[in-house]
Enzyme design. Structure first.
Site, mmCIF file in Angstrom:
data_model
loop_
_atom_site.group_PDB
_atom_site.id
_atom_site.type_symbol
_atom_site.label_atom_id
_atom_site.label_comp_id
_atom_site.label_asym_id
_atom_site.label_seq_id
_atom_site.Cartn_x
_atom_site.Cartn_y
_atom_site.Cartn_z
ATOM 1 N N VAL A 82 109.047 157.392 33.421
ATOM 2 C CA VAL A 82 109.257 158.756 32.544
ATOM 3 C C VAL A 82 108.545 158.470 31.299
ATOM 4 O O VAL A 82 108.733 157.539 30.589
ATOM 5 C CB VAL A 82 110.547 159.169 32.561
ATOM 6 N N LYS A 83 107.601 159.259 30.725
ATOM 7 C CA LYS A 83 107.019 159.170 29.449
ATOM 8 C C LYS A 83 107.506 160.124 28.769
ATOM 9 O O LYS A 83 107.954 161.378 28.723
ATOM 10 C CB LYS A 83 105.489 159.555 29.750
ATOM 11 N N THR A 84 108.102 159.254 27.564
ATOM 12 C CA THR A 84 108.815 160.190 26.439
ATOM 13 C C THR A 84 107.822 159.912 25.198
ATOM 14 O O THR A 84 107.450 158.792 24.991
ATOM 15 C CB THR A 84 110.356 159.742 26.318
#
Ligand code: G3P
Length: 231
Positions: A82-84
């Site tokens: 997951v890219k935040t």
């Protein structure tokens, strides 16, 4: 340094995965917005093709929204990271997701201070955009050097991921500075193949071999004999 492909294009991943050099992939909302088809299908297909970590980015700006999107994205495929985006909310989301065993790629990191915060929030990857720094006349080499030195040696499990690679020079710089990963668009990965002495060398070997047709026949025979023996 591991190589990831930075794209939303399944066709590009199919092409370059065939070279045997990819360990993973990164996408972002801008890259996926250029593609036809359902984003979930694209992300799953890329995950299968690279058979490794594949970043898919959240778009919410609050931590709860990022966490909800992150959990849903991770459920698309076991390889989804997951890219935040870097922000106070992004850090909180990173902490929560990583505490639950969901790997996070903290993106839009442009300084060693931001990298130190991302590492403490449990980011598996910390993405620093070299090209975008150079675009505004900030020396990306110095920033990435500072990030790598601040996080190493062995002071954190986070891996430095060099992104926004605009040319093959960025790739070599990232590797020399000790980045664990670099993600590059297909164009840059293709450029990395080329050297005039390589093509000239291949042409010369082929031309010299052609001067001895009996040798070509010998090699064909060797291949055919082996194929017959393993049938
Ligand atoms: O995936 C993020 C990053 O690599 C974006 O690159 O070329 O849009 O600055 P770029």
């Amino acid at each position: 340094m591991k190589l990831f492909i930075d794209t939303g294009s399944v066709a590009e991943v199919e092409e370059i995965a065939g070279w045997g050099i990819l360990s993973g992939a990164t996408t972002n909302p801008s890259l996926l917005a250029k593609e036809q088809g359902e984003p979930g299908d694209i992300i799953r297909r890329i995950c299968d093709l690279v058979d490794g970590p594949t970043s898919a980015e959240v778009v919410s700006t609050d931590a709860a929204g990022m966490v909800a999107e992150g959990r849903a994205l991770h459920e698309l495929h076991e390889h989804v990271v997951v890219k935040t985006p870097f922000s106070k909310e992004g850090l909180a989301a990173c902490k929560e997701l990583s505490s639950d065993g969901i790997p996070v790629n903290m993106t839009l990191v442009f300084s060693a201070n931001q990298a130190l915060l991302a590492a403490e929030a449990g980011a598996t990857y910390i993405s620093c955009f070299m090209g975008r720094l150079d675009d505004i006349s900030i020396d990306s080499t110095e920033v990435v050097r500072e990030i790598v030195e601040a996080l190493r040696p062995g002071r954190t499990a986070s891996q430095v991921l060099a992104a926004s690679m605009r040319h093959p020079g960025h790739m070599v710089t990232a590797a020399r500075l000790g980045c664990e990963v670099s993600t590059a668009p297909a164009k840059v990965l293709r450029q990395m193949l080329d050297h005039p002495l390589t093509s000239a060398g291949i042409e010369r070997f082929a031309a010299d071999w052609k001067t001895r047709p009996e040798f070509a026949e010998w090699l064909r025979g060797l291949v055919d004999a082996r194929a017959a023996s393993v049938r």
